[in-house]
Every structure is written in C-alpha cells, then in structure tokens.
Design an enzyme around this catalytic site. Structure first.
Site, PDB file in Angstrom:
ATOM      1  N   HIS A 235       0.848  -1.192   0.000  1.00 26.83           N
ATOM      2  CA  HIS A 235       0.000   0.000   0.000  1.00 26.83           C
ATOM      3  C   HIS A 235       0.884   1.242   0.000  1.00 26.83           C
ATOM      4  CE1 HIS A 235       0.913  -0.535   4.235  1.00 26.83           C
ATOM      5  NE2 HIS A 235       0.356   0.634   4.553  1.00 26.83           N
TER       6      HIS A 235
ATOM      7  N   ASP B 159       5.781   4.536   5.038  1.00 28.98           N
ATOM      8  CA  ASP B 159       6.692   3.566   5.665  1.00 28.98           C
ATOM      9  C   ASP B 159       6.774   2.260   4.876  1.00 28.98           C
ATOM     10  OD1 ASP B 159       3.990   3.269   6.556  1.00 28.98           O
ATOM     11  OD2 ASP B 159       4.620   2.087   8.276  1.00 28.98           O
ATOM     12  N   HIS B 160       6.012   2.171   3.799  1.00 31.64           N
ATOM     13  CA  HIS B 160       6.071   0.993   2.933  1.00 31.64           C
ATOM     14  C   HIS B 160       6.575   1.311   1.530  1.00 31.64           C
ATOM     15  CE1 HIS B 160       3.721  -1.732   5.691  1.00 31.64           C
ATOM     16  NE2 HIS B 160       3.503  -0.538   6.224  1.00 31.64           N
TER      17      HIS B 160
ATOM     18  N   HIS C 247       1.255   3.902   1.897  1.00 32.60           N
ATOM     19  CA  HIS C 247       1.772   4.665   3.042  1.00 32.60           C
ATOM     20  C   HIS C 247       3.300   4.705   3.020  1.00 32.60           C
ATOM     21  CE1 HIS C 247      -2.227   4.261   5.462  1.00 32.60           C
ATOM     22  NE2 HIS C 247      -2.210   5.315   4.669  1.00 32.60           N
TER      23      HIS C 247
ATOM     24  N   HIS D 256      -7.642  -1.749   5.472  1.00 31.63           N
ATOM     25  CA  HIS D 256      -6.756  -0.714   6.010  1.00 31.63           C
ATOM     26  C   HIS D 256      -7.341   0.618   5.545  1.00 31.63           C
ATOM     27  CE1 HIS D 256      -3.030   0.554   7.834  1.00 31.63           C
ATOM     28  NE2 HIS D 256      -2.550   1.088   6.736  1.00 31.63           N
TER      29      HIS D 256
ATOM     30  N   HIS E 198       6.405  -5.564  11.696  1.00 30.00           N
ATOM     31  CA  HIS E 198       5.726  -4.260  11.671  1.00 30.00           C
ATOM     32  C   HIS E 198       5.218  -3.891  13.066  1.00 30.00           C
ATOM     33  CE1 HIS E 198       2.649  -1.214  10.490  1.00 30.00           C
ATOM     34  NE2 HIS E 198       3.390  -1.034   9.424  1.00 30.00           N
TER      35      HIS E 198
ATOM     36  N   ASP F  23      -0.439  -3.955   5.670  1.00 28.84           N
ATOM     37  CA  ASP F  23      -1.157  -3.454   6.839  1.00 28.84           C
ATOM     38  C   ASP F  23      -2.617  -3.871   6.725  1.00 28.84           C
ATOM     39  OD1 ASP F  23       1.231  -2.351   7.493  1.00 28.84           O
ATOM     40  OD2 ASP F  23       0.548  -0.280   7.572  1.00 28.84           O
TER      41      ASP F  23
END
Lengths: 323, 323
Positions: free
Chosen positions: A62, A66-67, A64, A140, A270, A211
C-alpha cells in the site's frame, strides 16, 4: 524458500529496526523479490548478499510512506549501477501515480523499463520466474494488499504408469523426458515431457500480508499455506488505550486467526516503535510475543531486521544464523 | 558554530557514507538547520543528539534524489512524533512541486504547517532564529543553490563614546542598556539599547554549496567567509575518462578556487562512491585529498558521515572527537 526481513518497524524507523520491507527468494539462486520498500531499504539491502541487478520484482502492499518511500532511491541506485533489464512492479494503482509524480518532479530517469501491474486489475495468478503471485485485498485506511507466493519449478518425478501406458520403453528416453525434453518413439509417436512429469511434492505457499486490521481477509489465501508473515503493530492493552480505529492488527488477533487456520508457521513483523527491544524497558517487544503465544501454539517468530527465515521443503520454518 | 555531516556520498549510499545531508547549528542550544536531505537522513539524525522537534528549517540545494528523497520520511516522522510548530523549507520551487506531489499521491498528512520559501524569489537575506541566510545560484543540470549562513546574535559590547556623548551616566543604566533594555534618563531623554551596542567581533559566515560545476559562482558569497563546504565529486583523472560534462566539481577545481579566495577553511564532501574509504583500495578517498592539498594550503578536511566540525569564534575549524 527464504524470507529476509529488511525492515520490521511500523511508521517510523528506530535505531534497531527500519521501516517495512522483506525479501523473498528461492533458497538456491540469486533472484529475489521485494515486498514493500520503506525509506532506507536500499541501505539494508547493502547489508545482505542481495543485488539490485538480481531483483526480479517489487511488490508494494500500500501507498503509506513507511512501505514505499524507499522505492525512488532504490530505483535510482539500480539505474546508477547500470541495470538495463526491466523491473516488474506489482502494487496498488496509487503507487503508479506516486512513481509518476516522483519521476516528473525530480527528473528521475531510469536506465531500465518499469513494468507496472496494478493489483486492482489482477484476477489470476501472476507468473514470475520463481513464484506465481496472487494479491489479496486487505482492510486498512487505503487500498492494502497481501501477496500469496506459490512456489514454481517444484522438482518433478516421472509418471511411470503413464509412461507404460504410452508405451515408452525404459531407457534413455525416460531420462530425456525427466530432464524436460520431448521425445519421438520409434513408431513416430511424439511424447511431451510435461505429460509424463508429476511434481514430487506439493508446491510451497507463503502469504505475506500488508497493513491490515482484519486477518480473516486472508482466510482463503492461508488454506494450505506453510507460512504467514503478518503485521502485529500493537498489543491489546495499547489498543484499549488508543482506540480500536487504528487500522492495524494486534498480536492476539493475528495469532488467533493463525491458530484457527492451523497454520504451521507464523512470523510477526511491523511493530509499533513503542515496543522496546532492550530487555526490561516497557512496553517491550516481549509483550507482543507473549500475547501471540497465548493464542498460537505452532512455530512462532517475531522478525528482526536482517534476519533470514528458511522454509524447508517439508514445511518447517527456522531462523538462520547470521553468517 | 557546528556543522554535522549526515551524508557525504554522491548519487548512491555506500556502506560507510549516506547520500547528502548536513546539519548546521550554533555551538550552544539545540536548534538546528538541515541542508539537503537524501534518503536515510532521518536514520542518521537518530545517531546524533539532534531532535526533529528542534529543527528550525530545512534548506534543499536542488531536486536530485540524493539530496531530497529523505524529506518525505523525515517530515512524516516529525509528524508521528507529535511536532506541531511550523517548519520552514527553503528550496528551489521544484521541491515544492515534489512535496505537493508526495502529499497528494501518498496521503501524507503533516501535523504541522510547512512554510515554503522558493529560493528563486529571494532577493534579501532570510532571517532565521540563529542565522540569516542568502541563497546563491550555482551551475548544475537543474536549478541548484548554495546557502550563505550569517551568524546572528553576536555578543555585543557597549559603545562607551556614544554613551558619553548621549550623557548617560556610568552606573545601573549602562548595565540595563547592555542587557538590551531601553532607558529613560533623568532629563527625560530616551536611550535605546540598540543605539549604544556594538558587536564585539565580526559575525561568522559559512557557505554550504550544492552540486555545482563552477565554484566561481560562490566568489561574492565567499568574501570574508570563514568556511566553505563544497562538493568534490571527482578527481581530475576520473573526469578525463568520464568527460567534463558531468556537472560536478573536481577536488582540484574547488581547492584552486578556495586558495584564490584565501579561504581559511575548506571542507569537501559529496564524493563519488567509486572512491573507497578502505586504505589501499583504488581509486581511494586519499586520491581526492591529495589532489585538493596540491592546490590549497589552508585548513582542509574531507568530511565523513557523523563527523562534527566546529568553527570557533576566532575562525578556526577543528573536527570534534566523537563522544
């Protein structure tokens, strides 16, 4: 099959854990596949034997940060090191918009083509050289996916009944068929290798989630799987304080799901940076582990950065010692 | 004044050097200013005493990835750690487009406002709490800038001649004026503190360049400067092989410029990853240093990651021992 954890922290990096990324590869060979690419993933890759030249595909769960905030730099570095062959990117369509925007605004010119596959449009297994991959939609705040990796190229054995039925005489022809060659019999009959080969064991299946606040979304994906890798961002006590609208899973929720599915192996990752790695400092990563063990009785690991986990042919997962 | 090098590699990170970033701060106090923000800068910040809460401004020299791909993650982490007060960003307008695109495509919601200043529109010194800053246009493939940091808040001394001329009697009134208070004399005359204070020494001036193939662009900026920090991506022999259209400076070109300007201190950074840090492996970072020393006779350093350099009040630069 090996899974190498390149980042195991949620949201922000810590001194010990980078934001999310994991590599999956066959035990032999140098080709590998990257799932998620938080900022600093290329730095972690430099600490492993993995090479950006042998990266066959990047899968992003996804959009976001941090990914995915490590993806532009990783692509730039692959370019600067002279990569020329195409790279497959399998990700939500939002990642394509993100990459297009980065390329447009920062003058990022890649020396190799990106072959982008939007997961939203995938309705069959995607064939990669070592695995076939199925995306699974998760729950999510934004479109988030897990990926099911089905092993390809399982060793095969000859279907002797079929060979006899086809009248193929024992001898060199059997050997050629076993090696993947087609043969023509003395009477002119054509026998294809693939019609007389059987897999010698079931293909292994590994599920790597993104997530997700609803592990049950992975129910069908986990049937017959050897290993689930899933986020366990929080423990239940923390969620009681923070509220349950955080869009992530607790260790308890994932462990309960894995137990109900009778999954033989579970690796959690995570983790919220609030959980300290240092013994005795609270809240502690040990709290996450205890909560998971209360609900799951098979093989459980909590991943740390740069650890490699090996899934053997008979379905056992073990952590490799660092070289 | 202290300069902390957070990344000293050009283009791609190496195992020892991250891509470009440097912090500048007053020796006392916790406020700091970041110049450039390559991927992984926030990871380097975690290895220093610097806090994202005390970051007063980010200055970006140009939009190439090795100078800005760490910015989204750094802003996201500042948000997640609860920053609420505004952050000034001083950069080419292209950086605003880049940040806008990241926010639009990845759902990055910041908990604090960004106050963006496009350097192209700056025609006076920008006042930051500890420094006033002047951008200087450099020569590179894309709009690239250097930044001149003028120290603010230099200690002051009383202008005794002026005090006598104004008829301020020696005593408590002098003390109050020295502390920055205005006073009213017995005859009703108002005396303002700022009209009787003199700086006790010249304000220090530090020039930090961006990518640049023409050091002479910094000629006016370097007049009276105590320190120049400049890229030295290549040595001359490498440029002879690669061609001179690489848009970067050689160690020789920067050193020759610094010598001609009689600069007392020069710190080189942004080295091509081809130069090895390990002794005996060629080409070596020692080659860059030797080339620079052949042209520059004052204080020279080649920066390494996480080193802090201190500029004393009398204009000497020294490298601090790591704590």
């Amino acid at each position: 099959m090996d899974v190498v954890f390149l980042g195991t922290s949620a949201g922000v990096p810590t001194r010990k854990r980078n934001v999310t990324a994991a590599a999956i590869k066959k035990q032999s060979g140098k080709a590998w596949y990257l799932v998620d690419c938080g900022e600093g993933t290329q730095h972690r890759v430099m600490q492993t034997p993995l090479s950006l030249h042998r990266l066959d595909a990047v899968l992003i769960t996804h959009v976001h940060g941090d990914h995915c905030y490590g993806l532009p730099g990783l692509l730039a570095s692959a370019s600067m090191s002279g990569r020329r062959h195409a790279l497959t990117i399998i990700a939500p369509a939002a990642i394509r918009d993100y990459l297009d925007a980065i390329q447009a605004t920062t003058g990022l010119h890649l020396t190799f083509p990106l072959e982008f596959v939007a997961v939203e449009a995938v309705n069959a297994r995607l064939s990669l050289p070592d695995f076939s991959v199925e995306p699974v939609k998760l729950s999510h705040g934004v479109a988030s996916y897990g990926f099911v990796f089905h092993e390809r190229g399982v060793e095969s054995q000859l279907d002797t009944e079929r060979l006899d039925a086809l009248g193929v005489p024992r001898g060199p022809a059997w050997g050629r068929l076993h090696r993947g060659e087609d043969v023509t019999l003395d009477d002119g009959t054509q026998v294809r290798s693939d019609e007389v080969l059987l897999p010698s064991r079931p293909a292994r299946k590994v599920v790597i989630g993104g997530d997700n606040d609803a592990p049950s979304r992975l129910e069908a994906a986990c049937l017959g799987a050897s290993l689930l890798v899933h986020e366990a961002t929080y423990t239940e006590d923390v969620v009681e304080r923070l509220g349950s609208d955080n869009q992530h899973s607790t260790a308890a929720a994932v462990a309960t799901f894995a137990q109900a599915m009778a999954l033989p192996n579970l690796i959690l990752t995570h983790f919220s940076p609030r959980y300290h790695d240092k013994r005795g400092v609270v809240p502690n990563i040990g709290d996450v582990e205890r909560e998971a063990r209360n609900h799951y009785r098979n093989t459980l690991y909590l991943a740390r950065d740069l650890e490699t986990y090996r899934l053997s042919r008979d379905g056992q997962v073990s952590r490799l010692e660092r070289p």
